[in-house]
Design an enzyme around this catalytic site. Structure first.
Site, mmCIF file in Angstrom:
data_model
loop_
_atom_site.group_PDB
_atom_site.id
_atom_site.type_symbol
_atom_site.label_atom_id
_atom_site.label_comp_id
_atom_site.label_asym_id
_atom_site.label_seq_id
_atom_site.Cartn_x
_atom_site.Cartn_y
_atom_site.Cartn_z
ATOM 1 N N GLN A 94 -6.900 -0.744 1.341
ATOM 2 C CA GLN A 94 -6.385 -0.524 2.697
ATOM 3 C C GLN A 94 -7.234 0.545 3.385
ATOM 4 O O GLN A 94 -7.352 1.675 2.884
ATOM 5 C CB GLN A 94 -4.917 -0.092 2.690
ATOM 6 C CG GLN A 94 -4.362 -0.116 4.123
ATOM 7 C CD GLN A 94 -2.962 0.410 4.262
ATOM 8 O OE1 GLN A 94 -2.674 1.528 3.843
ATOM 9 N NE2 GLN A 94 -2.080 -0.359 4.878
ATOM 10 N N ARG A 133 -2.556 -5.099 8.756
ATOM 11 C CA ARG A 133 -1.141 -4.703 8.746
ATOM 12 C C ARG A 133 -0.737 -4.237 10.147
ATOM 13 O O ARG A 133 -1.455 -3.449 10.774
ATOM 14 C CB ARG A 133 -0.914 -3.579 7.733
ATOM 15 C CG ARG A 133 0.552 -3.406 7.419
ATOM 16 C CD ARG A 133 0.815 -2.516 6.236
ATOM 17 N NE ARG A 133 2.020 -2.969 5.548
ATOM 18 C CZ ARG A 133 2.803 -2.208 4.829
ATOM 19 N NH1 ARG A 133 2.519 -0.928 4.670
ATOM 20 N NH2 ARG A 133 3.883 -2.698 4.245
ATOM 21 N N HIS A 159 -5.503 -1.016 8.198
ATOM 22 C CA HIS A 159 -4.188 -0.403 8.452
ATOM 23 C C HIS A 159 -3.981 -0.283 9.964
ATOM 24 O O HIS A 159 -4.428 0.679 10.594
ATOM 25 C CB HIS A 159 -4.128 0.963 7.786
ATOM 26 C CG HIS A 159 -2.742 1.530 7.677
ATOM 27 N ND1 HIS A 159 -1.660 1.013 8.356
ATOM 28 C CD2 HIS A 159 -2.258 2.578 6.953
ATOM 29 C CE1 HIS A 159 -0.582 1.720 8.067
ATOM 30 N NE2 HIS A 159 -0.919 2.671 7.216
ATOM 31 N N GLY A 160 -3.301 -1.290 10.505
ATOM 32 C CA GLY A 160 -3.040 -1.278 11.949
ATOM 33 C C GLY A 160 -1.573 -0.985 12.234
ATOM 34 O O GLY A 160 -1.088 -1.294 13.324
ATOM 35 N N ALA A 161 -0.869 -0.387 11.268
ATOM 36 C CA ALA A 161 0.596 -0.238 11.377
ATOM 37 C C ALA A 161 1.012 1.231 11.419
ATOM 38 O O ALA A 161 0.178 2.140 11.485
ATOM 39 C CB ALA A 161 1.249 -0.923 10.168
ATOM 40 N N ASN A 162 2.338 1.428 11.432
ATOM 41 C CA ASN A 162 2.976 2.720 11.141
ATOM 42 C C ASN A 162 2.565 3.895 12.030
ATOM 43 O O ASN A 162 2.617 5.053 11.608
ATOM 44 C CB ASN A 162 2.726 3.108 9.664
ATOM 45 C CG ASN A 162 3.406 2.136 8.708
ATOM 46 O OD1 ASN A 162 4.131 1.248 9.139
ATOM 47 N ND2 ASN A 162 3.168 2.295 7.418
ATOM 48 N N ASN A 196 6.079 7.777 12.923
ATOM 49 C CA ASN A 196 5.109 8.711 13.488
ATOM 50 C C ASN A 196 5.248 8.837 15.010
ATOM 51 O O ASN A 196 4.265 8.860 15.750
ATOM 52 C CB ASN A 196 3.676 8.316 13.093
ATOM 53 C CG ASN A 196 3.415 8.667 11.640
ATOM 54 O OD1 ASN A 196 3.780 9.748 11.181
ATOM 55 N ND2 ASN A 196 2.803 7.750 10.901
ATOM 56 N N THR A 245 0.467 5.534 -0.255
ATOM 57 C CA THR A 245 -0.265 6.792 -0.375
ATOM 58 C C THR A 245 0.303 7.607 -1.528
ATOM 59 O O THR A 245 1.521 7.818 -1.606
ATOM 60 C CB THR A 245 -0.143 7.583 0.940
ATOM 61 O OG1 THR A 245 -0.873 6.862 1.929
ATOM 62 C CG2 THR A 245 -0.700 8.988 0.815
ATOM 63 N N GLY A 299 7.094 -2.224 -2.428
ATOM 64 C CA GLY A 299 6.534 -0.885 -2.508
ATOM 65 C C GLY A 299 7.178 -0.046 -3.588
ATOM 66 O O GLY A 299 6.764 -0.040 -4.744
ATOM 67 N N GLY A 342 11.939 -3.069 2.109
ATOM 68 C CA GLY A 342 13.272 -3.029 1.499
ATOM 69 C C GLY A 342 13.714 -4.328 0.846
ATOM 70 O O GLY A 342 14.919 -4.533 0.668
ATOM 71 N N TYR A 390 -0.401 4.790 13.187
ATOM 72 C CA TYR A 390 -1.748 5.361 13.028
ATOM 73 C C TYR A 390 -2.682 4.811 14.118
ATOM 74 O O TYR A 390 -2.227 4.105 15.024
ATOM 75 C CB TYR A 390 -2.260 5.115 11.609
ATOM 76 C CG TYR A 390 -1.405 5.862 10.597
ATOM 77 C CD1 TYR A 390 -1.426 7.260 10.563
ATOM 78 C CD2 TYR A 390 -0.529 5.206 9.745
ATOM 79 C CE1 TYR A 390 -0.608 7.963 9.687
ATOM 80 C CE2 TYR A 390 0.295 5.898 8.856
ATOM 81 C CZ TYR A 390 0.247 7.283 8.837
ATOM 82 O OH TYR A 390 1.058 7.989 7.986
ATOM 83 N N PRO A 406 0.825 -1.205 0.000
ATOM 84 C CA PRO A 406 0.000 0.000 0.000
ATOM 85 C C PRO A 406 0.861 1.258 0.000
ATOM 86 O O PRO A 406 1.803 1.359 0.792
ATOM 87 C CB PRO A 406 -0.776 -0.115 1.324
ATOM 88 C CG PRO A 406 0.077 -1.000 2.182
ATOM 89 C CD PRO A 406 0.772 -1.945 1.259
HETATM 90 C C1 LIG Z 1 5.203 6.918 -1.065
HETATM 91 C C2 LIG Z 1 4.868 5.892 -0.036
HETATM 92 C C3 LIG Z 1 3.602 5.870 0.525
HETATM 93 C C4 LIG Z 1 3.263 4.894 1.482
HETATM 94 N N1 LIG Z 1 1.983 4.837 1.963
HETATM 95 C C5 LIG Z 1 1.601 3.807 2.750
HETATM 96 C C6 LIG Z 1 0.235 3.616 3.078
HETATM 97 O O1 LIG Z 1 -0.670 4.341 2.632
HETATM 98 N N2 LIG Z 1 -0.066 2.583 3.896
HETATM 99 C C7 LIG Z 1 0.888 1.732 4.393
HETATM 100 O O2 LIG Z 1 0.566 0.808 5.144
HETATM 101 N N3 LIG Z 1 2.189 1.883 4.069
HETATM 102 C C8 LIG Z 1 2.560 2.866 3.241
HETATM 103 N N4 LIG Z 1 3.865 2.961 2.823
HETATM 104 C C9 LIG Z 1 4.840 1.932 3.225
HETATM 105 C C10 LIG Z 1 4.939 0.833 2.168
HETATM 106 O O3 LIG Z 1 3.745 0.059 2.143
HETATM 107 C C11 LIG Z 1 6.122 -0.137 2.446
HETATM 108 O O4 LIG Z 1 5.991 -0.632 3.741
HETATM 109 C C12 LIG Z 1 7.472 0.560 2.294
HETATM 110 O O5 LIG Z 1 7.535 1.343 1.113
HETATM 111 C C13 LIG Z 1 8.620 -0.463 2.310
HETATM 112 O O6 LIG Z 1 8.562 -1.304 1.185
HETATM 113 P P1 LIG Z 1 9.600 -1.093 -0.058
HETATM 114 O O7 LIG Z 1 10.988 -1.060 0.533
HETATM 115 O O8 LIG Z 1 9.389 -2.295 -0.942
HETATM 116 O O9 LIG Z 1 9.255 0.201 -0.698
HETATM 117 C C14 LIG Z 1 4.233 3.940 1.899
HETATM 118 C C15 LIG Z 1 5.517 3.984 1.340
HETATM 119 C C16 LIG Z 1 5.838 4.934 0.378
HETATM 120 C C17 LIG Z 1 7.205 4.919 -0.245
#
Ligand SMILES: Cc1cc2nc3c(=O)[nH]c(=O)nc-3n(C[C@H](O)[C@H](O)[C@H](O)COP(=O)(O)O)c2cc1C
Length: 349
Positions: free
Chosen positions: A100, A226, A174-177, A234, A27, A318, A297, A179, A25
């Protein structure tokens, strides 16, 4: 032998993924001012429909769940109608897509809330500038009342129902990050003394209430979750006691036939002192027995090795998916990947 990343994966009796590469996911903040998805968003998701599963960008469950401009919603008729364009076309291309669903909690600002303070489990203060809303610092949040908590749980169930109306194959909560749901799961932001705080069981209650409300509304097989057991984004500060909250939550999730759980992190090699020096994915694999999506990553090589070594079942990718809409094709045909740059976030391609 067929590459494990390209093998089908049976999530449950309803959903079969054509490969094990999930679009994470992300944004993009390109919806209209009324938080309605646009035709450019339809094309953006359709271009990526070769993923085993697309998980959309965070999509707010109600007007007051937001902390960003132009993120999409799933609470108005117009939003449902325009998301339907996305799901119809993705399905036409043989893709699967989950929405999501998101409430930001304290990661907001009175600007988005008709002048009111953002809500959180407890009164807190955020001093970090909002990601993508650069001039705003969230500041103080107020503790949600029990009635507000009940209303939010109901709004999650309505959002899940709307997602199915819009043609989605399921929802990811979305239970992560850092929020709202994550704020309930960490001691740093949850200092409540009622049924929603104080003990692992009480701190996990809100997350479980939301999962159950969505599961009852649309079927548990269509609900993913998640989670970020480590505090990292955050301004959530990890606490040694958090591990017990997540152990309780994961033990309860083991009893529910949900679709999957998913690591919310940007770098999944990170080990957390509050998780006994484990990565979030290692911790969740240890305590949860259903499908686990690893994320953060990953290269294809590492993802393949981790699936083969049974650390997780599916990988979410991502940023490389932003830079390479044809990521799966490039992987299959061993074509080089276009490197990701933050400037790519300016346009939807
Ligand atoms: C531009 C951007 C927006 C993101 N928005 C969300 C989001 O809306 N919801 C979410 O759970 N994670 C979000 N993430 C985190 C990604 O889902 C993912 O965990 C992160 O990019 C690591 O994966 P990657 O290394 O393959 O990019 C976002 C990441 C990026 C780069």
């Amino acid at each position: 032998m067929k590459d494990i990343l390209l093998k089908e994966y049976k999530l449950n009796n309803m959903l079969i993924l054509k490969n094990r590469i999930v679009m994470a996911p992300m944004t993009r903040a390109k919806a209209t001012d009324e938080l309605v998805p646009t035709d450019a968003m339809v094309e953006y998701y359709v271009r990526r429909s070769s993923a085993g599963l697309i998980i959309t960008e965070g999509t707010v469950i109600s007007e007051d769940a937001s902390g960003y401009n132009n993120v999409p919603g799933i609470f108005s008729e117009a939003q449902v109608k325009h998301w339907k364009k996305v799901t119809d076309k993705v399905h036409h291309h043989n893709g699967l897509i989950f929405l999501q669903i998101w409430h930001v909690g304290r990661v907001s600002h009175p600007t988005f809330l008709k002048g009111k303070l953002p809500i959180a489990p407890s009164e807190t203060e955020m001093t970090q500038r909002l990601h993508r809303s650069e001039n705003l610092i969230p500041g103080k949040s107020r503790a949600a009342s029990v009635q507000e908590i009940q209303e939010i749980i109901e709004n999650y169930a309505i959002a899940a129902t709307n997602a199915i109306k819009a043609g989605f194959d399921g929802v990811e909560i979305h239970g992560a990050n850092g929020y709202l749901i994550d704020q309930f799961l960490h001691h740093h932001t949850n200092r409540r003394q009622d049924n929603y705080g104080g003990t692992p069981e009480n701190m996990a209650r809100f997350a479980l209430d939301v999962v159950r409300a969505c599961g009852e509304a649309i079927g548990y097989e269509r609900v993913g979750l998640r989670l970020s057991p480590g505090g990292y984004l955050n301004q959530i500060v990890g606490d040694a006691r958090d591990a017990e909250v997540f152990k309780f939550l994961l033990a309860e999730l083991n009893k529910l036939p949900i679709a999957y759980i998913h690591t919310g992190n940007f770098d999944d090699s990170q080990k957390f002192s509050e998780l006994n020096q484990m990565t979030m994915t290692e911790f969740m694999r240890k305590h949860y027995h259903g499908t686990l999506i690893g994320c953060g990553g990953y290269s294809f090589k590492q993802a393949r090795e981790n699936i083969e070594n049974n650390l997780f079942d599916l990988v979410a990718i991502g940023r490389p998916f932003i830079a390479n809409p044809d990521l799966i094709d490039r992987y299959i045909h061993e074509k080089p990947l276009v490197p990701y740059h933050n400037a790519m976030l300016d346009t939807l391609y």
